[in-house]
Enzyme design. Structure first.
Site, PDB file in Angstrom:
ATOM      1  N   ASP A 171       0.812  -1.224   0.000  1.00 33.42           N
ATOM      2  CA  ASP A 171       0.000   0.000   0.000  1.00 33.42           C
ATOM      3  C   ASP A 171       0.843   1.271   0.000  1.00 33.42           C
ATOM      4  OD1 ASP A 171      -2.434  -1.207  -0.181  1.00 33.42           O
ATOM      5  OD2 ASP A 171      -2.866  -1.143   1.977  1.00 33.42           O
ATOM      6  N   ARG A 204       2.318   4.337  17.025  1.00 35.08           N
ATOM      7  CA  ARG A 204       1.835   5.356  16.101  1.00 35.08           C
ATOM      8  C   ARG A 204       2.175   6.780  16.534  1.00 35.08           C
ATOM      9  NH1 ARG A 204       1.959   0.826  14.042  1.00 35.08           N
ATOM     10  NH2 ARG A 204       0.405   0.111  12.557  1.00 35.08           N
ATOM     11  N   ASP A 254      -5.642   2.774  13.380  1.00 34.20           N
ATOM     12  CA  ASP A 254      -4.387   3.470  13.120  1.00 34.20           C
ATOM     13  C   ASP A 254      -4.593   4.826  12.430  1.00 34.20           C
ATOM     14  OD1 ASP A 254      -2.777   1.625  14.410  1.00 34.20           O
ATOM     15  OD2 ASP A 254      -2.636   0.339  12.640  1.00 34.20           O
ATOM     16  N   SER A 303      -2.485  -9.428   7.900  1.00 35.78           N
ATOM     17  CA  SER A 303      -1.927  -8.097   8.078  1.00 35.78           C
ATOM     18  C   SER A 303      -1.194  -8.117   9.418  1.00 35.78           C
ATOM     19  CB  SER A 303      -3.054  -7.060   8.083  1.00 35.78           C
ATOM     20  OG  SER A 303      -2.567  -5.860   8.623  1.00 35.78           O
TER      21      SER A 303
HETATM   22  N1  ARG Z   1      -6.045  -3.933  16.511  1.00 36.69           N
HETATM   23  C1  ARG Z   1      -4.730  -3.482  16.877  1.00 36.69           C
HETATM   24  C2  ARG Z   1      -4.764  -2.020  17.181  1.00 36.69           C
HETATM   25  O1  ARG Z   1      -5.666  -1.363  16.797  1.00 36.69           O
HETATM   26  C3  ARG Z   1      -3.690  -3.863  15.898  1.00 36.69           C
HETATM   27  C4  ARG Z   1      -3.577  -3.040  14.668  1.00 36.69           C
HETATM   28  C5  ARG Z   1      -2.567  -3.622  13.767  1.00 36.69           C
HETATM   29  N2  ARG Z   1      -2.348  -2.801  12.642  1.00 36.69           N
HETATM   30  C6  ARG Z   1      -2.138  -3.295  11.426  1.00 36.69           C
HETATM   31  N3  ARG Z   1      -1.946  -2.445  10.463  1.00 36.69           N
HETATM   32  N4  ARG Z   1      -2.144  -4.584  11.188  1.00 36.69           N
HETATM   33  O2  ARG Z   1      -3.915  -1.509  17.841  1.00 36.69           O
END
Ligand code: ARG
Length: 414
Positions: free
Chosen positions: A14, A94, A123, A174
């Protein structure tokens, strides 16, 4: 001259497509910024990939120590677990990525910053809210949310534009990872009734293949942070890795949960975080030994709030800062050693000691050395129960008096 955008670059499909797309459709010069928080991979190779995709410049920032020392330590001191289970692996990284994005935007004189998140996850919230807090004048672009490409279409775009991405079918999962753990989503995991397949795990062994002999580990804490294992002093990040390896090899640290995302949906999330969970377990236990009762109770309540803030993208909020000040104050007492026993799929605290321990043997013992004032207990209990006794008497008197006109329908009080 085109305007500039600093893109949070991961090296995946991406964000690699985003490099070209931002250039081609938005006429922006792209600066790809790869912030290394310990996600692994060949960062130099990924940097080159961004250049090959058409970036004006590409930079790798090694933020691993900063992540460990400024973010993970705080989360540990706060025993931060979202919905009592998730140690905030992605949520913690993040804000740090955003800090570097904002700095780079300033450095490169860019008016735009961009991230590669989709419109369904947490995110995007963390990126945009953190950036708003750090640098309110930056304009944030979310190309992957806007362009509406499926994964296949993104692949097609990459192929068509000769982007340097391997065309082998990508993993169906992912994955996001760093020092504090690993998050695995998508693929068959989207069916919450299906057991996570064996091939998703990297940091944990199958509990059934754990060594038959248990392992013991003594974790020493200073001011709420782990500083040594079995007497050997270690820098924080190394210590976390060491605990993770050991606990993970016993099949400890797998999390399989239904999680409430900020955007309102429930999702099935799978994590492995043996180091994080073992350390939080040990740390919280030492607090039970060293924190005064009311302080401990209040801290536990605030820990929930802390985890929610981090999860919901509100890291750079005055409340999180104030909570950290509170926690820093509590942690001055959290010194000592916790002994854990590690066996197939479990890490359990089996011992704790501290020079600052509030456990007093002479008060707790049932032996002859007992120094507890039993006489004082008698009076104390009388007064402690006085409100209820008073209430019970009044209630009885009330029940004996003739019934009044009023009644609460549906409330049966006998
Ligand atoms: N659900 C988790 C969170 O919101 C993990 C997110 C993982 N991100 C990803 N791009 N796979 O913190």
């Amino acid at each position: 001259m085109s305007e500039r955008v600093v893109l949070a670059y991961s090296g995946g499909l991406d964000t690699t497509v985003a490099v070209r797309w931002l250039k081609q459709t938005q006429d922006l010069d792209v600066i790809a910024l790869l912030v290394d928080v310990g996600q692994g991979g060949d960062t130099e190779l990924l940097r080159k990939r961004a250049m090959d995709a058409g970036a004006l410049d590409a930079q790798v920032i090694d933020a691993r120590e900063e992540y460990a020392n400024e973010y993970v330590t705080k989360a540990l001191a706060a025993n931060a677990l979202y919905q009592d289970r998730y140690p905030l692996v992605s949520a913690l990284s993040r804000p740090l990525i955003c800090k570097h994005l904002a700095e780079a935007a300033h450095h490169y004189n860019a008016r735009y910053v961009a991230h590669g998140c989709t419109g369904k996850g947490n995110d995007q919230v963390r990126f945009e809210v953190s950036l708003a807090a750090l640098s309110p004048d930056l304009v944030v672009l979310a190309p992957c949310r806007g362009w509406g490409m499926t994964r296949e279409e993104a692949m097609g775009y990459a192929m068509q534009h000769n982007l340097p991405i391997s065309m082998t079918p990508a993993s169906p999962y992912s994955i996001d990872e760093n020092l504090w753990g690993r998050a695995i989503e998508c693929g068959v995991l989207e069916d919450p009734f299906i057991e996570p397949p064996d091939d998703i795990w990297e940091r944990t062994s199958d509990p059934s293949s754990a060594p038959s002999e248990p392992a013991y580990l003594e974790i020493e804490f200073r001011r709420g942070l782990p500083v040594a294992l079995d007497g050997e002093a270690l820098p924080f990040s190394q210590l976390v890795e060491r605990v993770e390896k050991l606990a993970g090899s016993y099949g400890y640290g797998r999390i399989d949960m239904i999680e409430d995302r900020v955007v309102g949906i429930k999702s099935r999330e799978v994590y492995e975080a043996p180091g994080a969970l073992a350390l939080i377990e040990a740390h919280a236990e030492l607090e039970h030994l060293t924190l005064e009762r009311d302080l401990l109770r209040t801290k536990r309540e605030l820990e929930r709030t802390y985890a929610n803030l981090a999860y919901e993208g509100l890291w750079f909020s005055p409340l999180r800062e104030a909570l950290d000040a509170f926690i820093q104050s509590t942690e001055q007492y959290v010194n000592g050693t916790v002994r854990v026993k590690i066996e197939s799929g479990s890490v359990r605290v089996v011992g704790r000691r501290s020079a600052a321990s509030l456990y007093e043997m002479s008060l707790a013992t049932y032996d002859r050395d007992d120094a507890f004032d039993h006489k004082a207990a008698e009076g104390f209990v009388k007064l402690w129960g006085l409100p209820l006794k008073t209430w019970a008497r009044a209630r009885r008197a009330d029940a004996a008096s003739p019934p009044g006109a009023g009644s609460w329908e549906g409330v049966s009080e006998k």
